[in-house]
Structure formats: structure tokens, C-alpha cells
Write a protein that holds these residues in place. Structure first.
Motif, short mmCIF file in Angstrom:
data_model
loop_
_atom_site.label_atom_id
_atom_site.label_comp_id
_atom_site.label_asym_id
_atom_site.label_seq_id
_atom_site.Cartn_x
_atom_site.Cartn_y
_atom_site.Cartn_z
N PHE A 122 -0.71 9.38 2.93
CA PHE A 122 -2.31 8.73 3.21
C PHE A 122 -2.17 7.92 4.64
N ASN A 168 -7.15 4.66 5.81
CA ASN A 168 -8.76 4.77 5.16
C ASN A 168 -8.44 5.29 3.57
N ARG A 169 -6.56 5.47 3.71
CA ARG A 169 -6.80 5.39 1.97
C ARG A 169 -6.61 7.32 2.11
N ARG A 218 1.01 -1.28 -0.04
CA ARG A 218 0.47 0.11 0.21
C ARG A 218 1.11 1.34 0.60
N LYS A 252 -5.79 11.42 2.34
CA LYS A 252 -5.06 12.00 1.76
C LYS A 252 -4.14 13.45 2.80
#
Length: 187
Positions: free
Chosen positions: A88, A91-92, A56, A94
């Protein structure tokens, strides 16, 4: 009496001695090219790095130039032309940081950002400062310099120094003036 064996032995000896002296000459030339102790061990240009954890992407770093001083007793990497860093969460979501100058200290995990520092969190909270320190090991940002924080609700805080977690949920301001938006739950 000179034999064939003696001639071969002489040629091998002369060749070996010649090679030794020529290697010594090359070694001296290589030592003369050795960099002074305060020179970077590497210089990177037009960087676009991606940091991953278990496949990831957790951060991206862009910079025009990096000077790598990780060969020194107190290793660091310097970005004299500034950085653009995106990181990130799980939960992604940004968060973005930009600055005109940055230095990363490898042993302490501390990042020193200077000059037009702007941090924008995933919820659109915007921090502007002249200098900001980021402690990567504990996820903490702080400064003693003037700063402005604008929240999506319209709240604004101008102050001289603060400490906070990366999401600004645990925020401690030293001196500040600001506008706070308070919801009236009775309406």
C-alpha cells in the motif's frame, strides 16, 4: 583417618566428574543433530504477515511455506510454493503481486519472482511475466523474460524485457509489440 569432611569432598568430586561426563555425552548428541550448513534455520507454514510503518500497514504477505536461510553468509528467504503480496502506498492505494515461487535477498533488497508472475497496480495496470525482479530499495521492477502489460485504457504491450518504476510511469521496454491508445484532444 577418614573424616566426615573428606567423605563430603569425595561425594562432591564424584558427582562433579559424573556431571561433566554426562554433559559431554549430551553435547556430542546435540552436535550430531546439528543441521548441515545449507539447511534453513527456520521453516514457516501458512504465513499471513503484516508489515507496518508508524502504525500503518504497508504490506501483507501470504504464503504456504517459507524457508529462512538468513543464517548463511548471503542471507535470503525462499517461498517455494509462491506468494501473494499486497503493498500500500501513502494514499492506501493497493498493488498486488502473485507468483509461483519467490526468493528475497535480505542484503540487496532484491526480490526474484518466478512462474506466472502477475502484478496489478492500484490503477488496474496488469503485468504478466514468467519472471520479474523487484528492487525494493529503489522501487524498480525489471525482467529480461517475455511479458505482457495491459493498461486500463486498453493499451497492451508484449515484449521481451523492460525496466520500470512500480507505477509504470517511467517505463523502458527493450523489444515490444503492442496496441497504444492515444486520445485525440481536438474532439
Amino acid at each position: 583417618m577418614i573424616t566426615y569432611k573428606n567423605i563430603i569432598r569425595g561425594i562432591v568430586t564424584v558427582t562433579a566428574v559424573t556431571m561433566l561426563f554426562s554433559c559431554e555425552g549430551n553435547l556430542n548428541r546435540i552436535r550430531a543433530m546439528d543441521l548441515p550448513g545449507d539447511s534453513p534455520q527456520a521453516i514457516g507454514t501458512n504465513l499471513d504477515l503484516k508489515y507496518t510503518d508508524s502504525g500503518r500497514v504497508v504490506a501483507t504477505l501470504k504464503s504456504e511455506r517459507m524457508l529462512d536461510y538468513t543464517n548463511l553468509e548471503f542471507p535470503y528467504r525462499e517461498f517455494p510454493d509462491g506468494i501473494e503480496l499486497e503493498f500500500f502506498d501513502e494514499n492506501r492505494q493497493k498493488n498486488t503481486v502473485t507468483s509461483n515461487y519467490a526468493i528475497i535477498y535480505d542484503e540487496t533488497g532484491l526480490i526474484d519472482l518466478q512462474g506466472d508472475v502477475v502484478l496489478v497496480t492500484s490503477d488496474s495496470t496488469r503485468l504478466e511475466a514468467t519472471q520479474l525482479y523487484w528492487d525494493q530499495t529503489i522501487g524498480w521492477v525489471f525482467t529480461d523474460k517475455p511479458n505482457t502489460i495491459r493498461r486500463p485504457s486498453g493499451a497492451r504491450n508484449q515484449g521481451q524485457g523492460f525496466d520500470s518504476d512500480l507505477n509504470f510511469t517511467n517505463f523502458r521496454s527493450r523489444t515490444n509489440v503492442g496496441v497504444q491508445v492515444i486520445e485525440d484532444k481536438n474532439q
